[in-house]
Design a protein around this motif. Structure first.
Motif, short mmCIF file in Angstrom:
data_model
loop_
_atom_site.label_atom_id
_atom_site.label_comp_id
_atom_site.label_asym_id
_atom_site.label_seq_id
_atom_site.Cartn_x
_atom_site.Cartn_y
_atom_site.Cartn_z
N LEU A 102 36.32 45.14 38.83
CA LEU A 102 36.54 45.03 40.27
C LEU A 102 36.41 46.41 40.91
N MET A 106 39.25 46.68 45.80
CA MET A 106 40.19 45.72 45.24
C MET A 106 41.35 46.42 44.53
N LEU A 156 38.91 34.63 37.42
CA LEU A 156 38.95 35.15 38.79
C LEU A 156 39.68 34.17 39.72
N LEU A 177 37.47 38.43 45.60
CA LEU A 177 37.30 39.06 44.30
C LEU A 177 35.86 38.94 43.81
#
Length: 209
Positions: A102, A106, A156, A177
């Motif tokens: 990520l 994030m 996720l 995400l």
């Protein structure tokens, strides 16, 4: 068609049915999945290489799954004189290891350094992804060497629910995400299915736990 030709084709079909066809014939075996099936160019790429491996992990500590992939490649480079272009390597992450793929936005927004116990050199929780770029054991470093980096969409989704919390918008968080994986990372439907499909194509598999 001669009798010998029919006999050969019949024998070949039997070999393919039990997974015993010669390695050189692997590319001739039809792909699974119909119209609208997930893009599996990553799998086609690694399955055709001379030496292949699929490595998956759910742990983030020290980016061990990245280091294991590098070890595989370095040993083949140095001890077997096999260059990167003849190696097919996929690294798949799920569960906490998703933080590896990520982006910085994030990490900052969701305090992933605090959540997963990743600190800076000064001992403070990391607010940017130290595994995205800047070294060999990073997404950028792996991609530079031709490694396919995969993220589990089911995980996720679960992370989206966890981060949204009670009453939050889990679906929107999941979409966020997915939109913020590090460049070059491939989101696959489920890591367990990616493993299954890669092993069915003759790609060995190991888990880093």
């Amino acid at each position: 068609m001669t009798t010998q030709r029919r006999s050969f084709l019949g024998h070949l079909a039997a070999l393919i049915a039990v997974g015993a066809a010669p390695r050189s014939l692997g590319a001739a075996v039809p792909e699974l999945g119909g119209a609208g099936a997930p893009d599996e160019r990553w799998l086609n790429a690694i399955a055709q290489r001379e030496q292949r491996i699929m490595i998956e992990s759910g742990i983030i500590q020290d980016a061990l799954v990245f280091r294991r992939a590098l070890n595989f490649m370095d040993v083949y480079n140095q001890d077997f004189s096999t260059p990167d272009e003849r190696l097919g390597v996929a690294v798949g992450v799920h569960s906490p290891a998703l933080a590896l793929i990520l982006n910085d936005a994030m990490w900052a927004k969701h305090a992933l350094g605090t959540r997963f116990g990743v600190n800076t050199a000064q001992g403070q929780p990391a607010t940017a992804n130290p595994f995205a770029a800047g070294g060999a054991a990073t997404v950028e470093g792996l991609k530079r060497r031709g490694v396919e980096v995969l993220a589990c969409n089911r995980s996720l989704m679960r992370m989206g629910r966890d981060l949204a919390g009670p009453g939050g918008n889990a679906q929107a968080t999941h979409a966020e995400l997915v939109a913020n994986v590090v460049s070059g990372v491939i989101v696959v439907p489920a890591m367990i299915v990616a493993v299954s499909r890669s092993t069915s194509r003759g790609v060995p598999y190991i888990a880093v736990a």
